[in-house]
Design an enzyme around this catalytic site. Sequence first.
Site, PDB file in Angstrom:
ATOM      1  N   LYS A  72       0.972  -1.520   0.224  1.00 40.15           N
ATOM      2  CA  LYS A  72      -0.371   0.182  -0.216  1.00 40.15           C
ATOM      3  C   LYS A  72       1.003   1.017  -0.490  1.00 40.15           C
ATOM      4  O   LYS A  72       2.030   1.032   0.001  1.00 40.15           O
ATOM      5  CB  LYS A  72      -0.788  -0.128   0.744  1.00 40.15           C
ATOM      6  CG  LYS A  72      -0.373  -0.170   2.584  1.00 40.15           C
ATOM      7  CD  LYS A  72      -0.956  -0.235   4.138  1.00 40.15           C
ATOM      8  CE  LYS A  72      -0.761  -0.438   5.036  1.00 40.15           C
ATOM      9  NZ  LYS A  72      -1.856  -0.748   5.922  1.00 40.15           N
ATOM     10  N   ARG A  74     -11.065  -0.394  14.405  1.00 41.01           N
ATOM     11  CA  ARG A  74     -10.506   0.247  13.581  1.00 41.01           C
ATOM     12  C   ARG A  74     -11.361   0.166  12.562  1.00 41.01           C
ATOM     13  O   ARG A  74     -12.001   1.036  11.857  1.00 41.01           O
ATOM     14  CB  ARG A  74      -8.940   0.633  13.155  1.00 41.01           C
ATOM     15  CG  ARG A  74      -8.800   0.874  11.490  1.00 41.01           C
ATOM     16  CD  ARG A  74      -7.223   1.079  11.480  1.00 41.01           C
ATOM     17  NE  ARG A  74      -6.761  -0.017  10.855  1.00 41.01           N
ATOM     18  CZ  ARG A  74      -5.245  -0.166  10.219  1.00 41.01           C
ATOM     19  NH1 ARG A  74      -4.846   0.609  10.299  1.00 41.01           N
ATOM     20  NH2 ARG A  74      -5.106  -1.514  10.206  1.00 41.01           N
ATOM     21  N   TYR A 119      14.489  30.931   6.714  1.00 36.36           N
ATOM     22  CA  TYR A 119      13.599  31.481   6.504  1.00 36.36           C
ATOM     23  C   TYR A 119      12.658  31.634   8.538  1.00 36.36           C
ATOM     24  O   TYR A 119      13.457  30.644   9.545  1.00 36.36           O
ATOM     25  CB  TYR A 119      11.848  30.935   6.334  1.00 36.36           C
ATOM     26  CG  TYR A 119      11.608  30.913   5.682  1.00 36.36           C
ATOM     27  CD1 TYR A 119      11.423  32.115   4.310  1.00 36.36           C
ATOM     28  CD2 TYR A 119      10.884  29.879   4.195  1.00 36.36           C
ATOM     29  CE1 TYR A 119      10.892  31.850   3.034  1.00 36.36           C
ATOM     30  CE2 TYR A 119      11.196  29.538   2.944  1.00 36.36           C
ATOM     31  CZ  TYR A 119      10.476  30.636   2.688  1.00 36.36           C
ATOM     32  OH  TYR A 119      10.530  30.638   1.122  1.00 36.36           O
ATOM     33  N   MET A 121      10.151  24.553   1.665  1.00 33.60           N
ATOM     34  CA  MET A 121       9.675  23.608   0.741  1.00 33.60           C
ATOM     35  C   MET A 121      10.575  22.385   0.145  1.00 33.60           C
ATOM     36  O   MET A 121      10.116  21.481  -0.252  1.00 33.60           O
ATOM     37  CB  MET A 121       8.471  24.738  -0.263  1.00 33.60           C
ATOM     38  CG  MET A 121       7.034  23.340  -0.747  1.00 33.60           C
ATOM     39  SD  MET A 121       5.861  23.715  -2.047  1.00 33.60           S
ATOM     40  CE  MET A 121       5.574  24.730  -0.560  1.00 33.60           C
TER      41      MET A 121
HETATM   42  C1  LIG Z   1      -0.748  -1.517   6.952  1.00 35.85           C
HETATM   43  C2  LIG Z   1      -1.187  -2.708   7.431  1.00 35.85           C
HETATM   44  C3  LIG Z   1      -0.365  -4.093   7.479  1.00 35.85           C
HETATM   45  C4  LIG Z   1       1.242  -4.285   7.448  1.00 35.85           C
HETATM   46  O1  LIG Z   1       1.734  -3.244   8.352  1.00 35.85           O
HETATM   47  P1  LIG Z   1       3.241  -3.254   8.747  1.00 35.85           P
HETATM   48  O2  LIG Z   1       3.261  -3.223  10.722  1.00 35.85           O
HETATM   49  O3  LIG Z   1       3.816  -2.733   8.135  1.00 35.85           O
HETATM   50  O4  LIG Z   1       4.153  -4.889   8.636  1.00 35.85           O
HETATM   51  C5  LIG Z   1      -0.433  -5.094   8.118  1.00 35.85           C
HETATM   52  N1  LIG Z   1      -1.809  -5.278   8.115  1.00 35.85           N
HETATM   53  C6  LIG Z   1      -2.898  -4.207   7.962  1.00 35.85           C
HETATM   54  C7  LIG Z   1      -4.573  -4.499   8.351  1.00 35.85           C
HETATM   55  C8  LIG Z   1      -2.285  -3.157   7.749  1.00 35.85           C
HETATM   56  O5  LIG Z   1      -3.324  -2.428   7.574  1.00 35.85           O
END
Ligand SMILES: *Cc1c(COP(=O)(O)O)cnc(C)c1O
Length: 383
Positions: free
Chosen positions: A49, A143, A275, A324
């Site tokens: 991701k 979550r 800055y 930036m």
């Molecule tokens: C991002 C994520 C992972 C990976 O987590 P890491 O700690 O980077 O290995 C695994 N499961 C879910 C549901 C996630 O959102």
Amino acid sequence: MSNDTLNSPPELYLKGRAWVEIDLLALEHNAQTLQSLLPQGCQLMAVVKADAYGHGAIHIAKHLEAMGIKAFAVATVSEGVSLRQSGLLSDILIMNYTHPQNAVFLEKYGLMQLIVDGEYAKALNDSGYEIFVHISLDTGMHREGIDISKTEEIESIFSMKNLKVEGISTHFSSSDSLVQEDIDITMRQLSLFYDTVDSLVSKGYDVGKLHSQATYGLLNYDDDRSHFARIGIALYGVMSHDDKTRLSPKLKPVLSLRANIAQVRWIEAGESVSYGRTFVADKRIKLATVCVGYADGIPRNMSGKDATCLVHGKRAPILGRICMDLLMIDVSDIDNVVAGDVATLIGNDGDDEIRCEDFALLSDTITNEILSRLGSRLPRIYI
Ligand SMILES: *Cc1c(COP(=O)(O)O)cnc(C)c1O
């Protein structure tokens, strides 16, 4: 060398301002090392991701697939579609919400969707598209996922005619901590997960593949029943932070962040830099301006925090506020620095190294955030 990120003319010299270098041998080493920690019957589900945590999802996923990794996870449906369009054939799990209006893409591109509750399952089922799903169980993180006490809601998904349940998962809230209270909580999450799975199995449901662990779950806990471990950050050869883990395999950082120096000159004692004049020289200083800034993902709140970069293998402190597109460094103690030289923000130079973990700590965050926010204008160069 290739560049997935920028729509730039092919003859553009990619190391011409600021760039990210990706070490594919280190990636291979990490994938093999992590796979060797998994119990029999459990495979890596590579989490790619957020553009593979800034490493470039297409390149990383295709390299891992060529190594034999057969399962991938992304956050969004568009991330999944772009991997398919690039030719990835493996399983791809979408872990975030896909709007039912976009269900067509799940079917068309053969993407698996994580289901977070019965209502969402029904909406996807009503779309009429045939969709492979994994059910997410909430065992305490709160979550996403179905509350494990909602037995009927969970069971209802198995009878939805357009959904094919291929797996069940949960996610730990505190598996990165070895404080006793957190260990108790994680162990409880794990046992609630398998109690729920066992009860479904005893009622005759085919639950498919099981998965509970992300990086810290794998390194701190045993789970010899799962079929996948969803591994993100460790694949990239860094840990989220420096807290101890039960297993500590030798991983190799995959990513380096480097930038060119644009200008070098001396400033006198009493003169200020950047800055807001937050840095004032107390002596004559040789100042270099580096072509990287917060738009590239260097956190602005790292200004004034003893951050350094490496030039000619030596430490050069960052001075004043990070801008930036630029930041200034002190190269008074480094010989022969000229415009066009390379400054390393993350990675090796000579005998020294700036670890991503240390970089993250300076801005009070974890490596996951630093890497996933590296700017899209940085070319990714694969070596
Ligand atoms: C991002 C994520 C992972 C990976 O987590 P890491 O700690 O980077 O290995 C695994 N499961 C879910 C549901 C996630 O959102």
